[in-house]
Design an enzyme around this catalytic site. Sequence first.
Site, PDB file in Angstrom:
ATOM      1  N   GLY A  42       0.777  -1.241   0.000  1.00  0.00           N
ATOM      2  CA  GLY A  42       0.000   0.000   0.000  1.00  0.00           C
ATOM      3  C   GLY A  42       0.805   1.286   0.000  1.00  0.00           C
ATOM      4  O   GLY A  42       0.364   2.302  -0.526  1.00  0.00           O
ATOM      5  N   ASP A  98       0.219   3.538   4.189  1.00  0.00           N
ATOM      6  CA  ASP A  98      -0.816   4.154   3.343  1.00  0.00           C
ATOM      7  C   ASP A  98      -1.925   4.774   4.193  1.00  0.00           C
ATOM      8  O   ASP A  98      -2.359   5.900   3.960  1.00  0.00           O
ATOM      9  CB  ASP A  98      -1.404   3.133   2.341  1.00  0.00           C
ATOM     10  CG  ASP A  98      -1.812   1.806   2.987  1.00  0.00           C
ATOM     11  OD1 ASP A  98      -1.715   1.666   4.236  1.00  0.00           O
ATOM     12  OD2 ASP A  98      -2.235   0.903   2.251  1.00  0.00           O
ATOM     13  N   GLY A 103      -5.269   0.910  13.720  1.00  0.00           N
ATOM     14  CA  GLY A 103      -3.929   1.133  14.284  1.00  0.00           C
ATOM     15  C   GLY A 103      -3.280  -0.160  14.761  1.00  0.00           C
ATOM     16  O   GLY A 103      -2.115  -0.173  15.155  1.00  0.00           O
ATOM     17  N   THR A 105      -2.311  -2.940  13.173  1.00  0.00           N
ATOM     18  CA  THR A 105      -1.173  -3.417  12.379  1.00  0.00           C
ATOM     19  C   THR A 105       0.080  -2.604  12.703  1.00  0.00           C
ATOM     20  O   THR A 105       1.144  -3.150  12.992  1.00  0.00           O
ATOM     21  CB  THR A 105      -1.479  -3.276  10.866  1.00  0.00           C
ATOM     22  OG1 THR A 105      -2.721  -3.899  10.586  1.00  0.00           O
ATOM     23  CG2 THR A 105      -0.390  -3.888  10.014  1.00  0.00           C
ATOM     24  N   LEU A 106      -0.075  -1.302  12.683  1.00  0.00           N
ATOM     25  CA  LEU A 106       1.071  -0.422  12.869  1.00  0.00           C
ATOM     26  C   LEU A 106       1.642  -0.505  14.286  1.00  0.00           C
ATOM     27  O   LEU A 106       2.851  -0.398  14.478  1.00  0.00           O
ATOM     28  CB  LEU A 106       0.659   1.013  12.541  1.00  0.00           C
ATOM     29  CG  LEU A 106       1.776   1.923  12.071  1.00  0.00           C
ATOM     30  CD1 LEU A 106       2.619   1.270  10.990  1.00  0.00           C
ATOM     31  CD2 LEU A 106       1.193   3.230  11.562  1.00  0.00           C
ATOM     32  N   LYS A 129      -7.641   7.523   9.643  1.00  0.00           N
ATOM     33  CA  LYS A 129      -9.069   7.475  10.024  1.00  0.00           C
ATOM     34  C   LYS A 129      -9.139   7.446  11.540  1.00  0.00           C
ATOM     35  O   LYS A 129      -9.312   6.371  12.135  1.00  0.00           O
ATOM     36  CB  LYS A 129      -9.700   6.181   9.507  1.00  0.00           C
ATOM     37  CG  LYS A 129     -10.038   6.141   8.030  1.00  0.00           C
ATOM     38  CD  LYS A 129     -10.838   4.850   7.789  1.00  0.00           C
ATOM     39  CE  LYS A 129     -10.678   4.333   6.399  1.00  0.00           C
ATOM     40  NZ  LYS A 129     -11.244   2.981   6.221  1.00  0.00           N
ATOM     41  N   ASP A 157      -5.930  -0.499  -2.260  1.00  0.00           N
ATOM     42  CA  ASP A 157      -6.638  -1.368  -3.203  1.00  0.00           C
ATOM     43  C   ASP A 157      -8.054  -1.713  -2.754  1.00  0.00           C
ATOM     44  O   ASP A 157      -8.403  -1.593  -1.585  1.00  0.00           O
ATOM     45  CB  ASP A 157      -5.872  -2.685  -3.363  1.00  0.00           C
ATOM     46  CG  ASP A 157      -6.010  -3.579  -2.131  1.00  0.00           C
ATOM     47  OD1 ASP A 157      -5.684  -3.115  -1.023  1.00  0.00           O
ATOM     48  OD2 ASP A 157      -6.479  -4.722  -2.267  1.00  0.00           O
ATOM     49  N   ARG A 163      -4.896   0.377  -7.095  1.00  0.00           N
ATOM     50  CA  ARG A 163      -3.738   0.968  -6.412  1.00  0.00           C
ATOM     51  C   ARG A 163      -3.140   2.087  -7.251  1.00  0.00           C
ATOM     52  O   ARG A 163      -2.516   3.015  -6.737  1.00  0.00           O
ATOM     53  CB  ARG A 163      -2.655  -0.091  -6.166  1.00  0.00           C
ATOM     54  CG  ARG A 163      -3.040  -1.151  -5.159  1.00  0.00           C
ATOM     55  CD  ARG A 163      -1.799  -1.972  -4.798  1.00  0.00           C
ATOM     56  NE  ARG A 163      -2.118  -3.236  -4.160  1.00  0.00           N
ATOM     57  CZ  ARG A 163      -2.338  -3.410  -2.859  1.00  0.00           C
ATOM     58  NH1 ARG A 163      -2.305  -2.388  -2.040  1.00  0.00           N
ATOM     59  NH2 ARG A 163      -2.596  -4.599  -2.366  1.00  0.00           N
TER      60      ARG A 163
HETATM   61  P1  5GP Z   1      -5.309  -1.256  10.772  1.00  0.00           P
HETATM   62  O1  5GP Z   1      -4.497  -2.321  11.430  1.00  0.00           O
HETATM   63  O2  5GP Z   1      -4.846   0.148  11.100  1.00  0.00           O
HETATM   64  O3  5GP Z   1      -6.765  -1.420  11.073  1.00  0.00           O
HETATM   65  O4  5GP Z   1      -5.208  -1.550   9.232  1.00  0.00           O
HETATM   66  C1  5GP Z   1      -4.408  -0.843   8.370  1.00  0.00           C
HETATM   67  C2  5GP Z   1      -4.465  -1.504   7.016  1.00  0.00           C
HETATM   68  O5  5GP Z   1      -5.821  -1.800   6.642  1.00  0.00           O
HETATM   69  C3  5GP Z   1      -3.956  -0.540   5.958  1.00  0.00           C
HETATM   70  O6  5GP Z   1      -2.576  -0.656   5.782  1.00  0.00           O
HETATM   71  C4  5GP Z   1      -4.748  -0.971   4.746  1.00  0.00           C
HETATM   72  O7  5GP Z   1      -4.094  -2.030   4.109  1.00  0.00           O
HETATM   73  C5  5GP Z   1      -6.069  -1.486   5.308  1.00  0.00           C
HETATM   74  N1  5GP Z   1      -7.111  -0.455   5.230  1.00  0.00           N
HETATM   75  C6  5GP Z   1      -7.667   0.235   6.244  1.00  0.00           C
HETATM   76  N2  5GP Z   1      -8.602   1.109   5.801  1.00  0.00           N
HETATM   77  C7  5GP Z   1      -8.620   0.983   4.452  1.00  0.00           C
HETATM   78  C8  5GP Z   1      -9.362   1.635   3.408  1.00  0.00           C
HETATM   79  O8  5GP Z   1     -10.201   2.537   3.599  1.00  0.00           O
HETATM   80  N3  5GP Z   1      -9.087   1.237   2.139  1.00  0.00           N
HETATM   81  C9  5GP Z   1      -8.177   0.267   1.861  1.00  0.00           C
HETATM   82  N4  5GP Z   1      -7.989  -0.026   0.574  1.00  0.00           N
HETATM   83  N5  5GP Z   1      -7.458  -0.365   2.810  1.00  0.00           N
HETATM   84  C10 5GP Z   1      -7.678  -0.006   4.100  1.00  0.00           C
END
Ligand code: 5GP
Length: 178
Positions: A42, A98, A103, A105-106, A129, A157, A163
């Site tokens: 991403g 991206d 949060g 994953t990060l 977000k 994506d 992408r």
């Molecule tokens: P988190 O662990 O913060 O919930 O997930 C982050 C990952 O979820 C991002 O790196 C992305 O791959 C995916 N993701 C979260 N929101 C979106 C979105 O609105 N669109 C897309 N395409 N991917 C998202």
Amino acid sequence: MDYTIETLIPREAVEKRIKELASEIEKDYKGREVIVLGLLKGSVIFMSDLIKEIDIPLVIDFMSVSSYGNGTDSTGVVKILKDTDFELKGKEILIIEDIIDTGLTLKYVREFIESKGTKSVAICTLLDKPSRRKVDIKGDYVGFEIPDEFVVGYGLDYAQKYRNLPYIGVVEFHEDEE
Ligand code: 5GP
């Protein structure tokens, strides 16, 4: 289900904001040795635009992670599919993402990287977000805060497509018409 993609942030606005982020990063990292670490896939489009605007001799590396989730929600359990090529001990790391959603994953990735004994770790994300956040993690450099919508483009994506869109779009689903 039928869907359309509506523009949320036009190309010009994304490009302008990336230049602003780059100049902030350049100012903050001048005289330091930074490894810019992209999370595949991403971050690739954003990272490529961003680093071209940063006038310092930086090093790039990539990690690939997958979060185990049920469809759209991540769980915080992250599998490292590809670790960094470089040794991160004692280094200054700028993670490029991206989007920060929950949060989860990060947070995992950041702790994984910090556990290698890095000198510093900062986060740069194109999109954020904040209303979806489940854990306490913040971007040090944030392109745009967006509402809770599913977005594509600029690296993001939908089923691996879009992408390459040069703007940020929202996927809007419509009931199928007979
Ligand atoms: P988190 O662990 O913060 O919930 O997930 C982050 C990952 O979820 C991002 O790196 C992305 O791959 C995916 N993701 C979260 N929101 C979106 C979105 O609105 N669109 C897309 N395409 N991917 C998202």
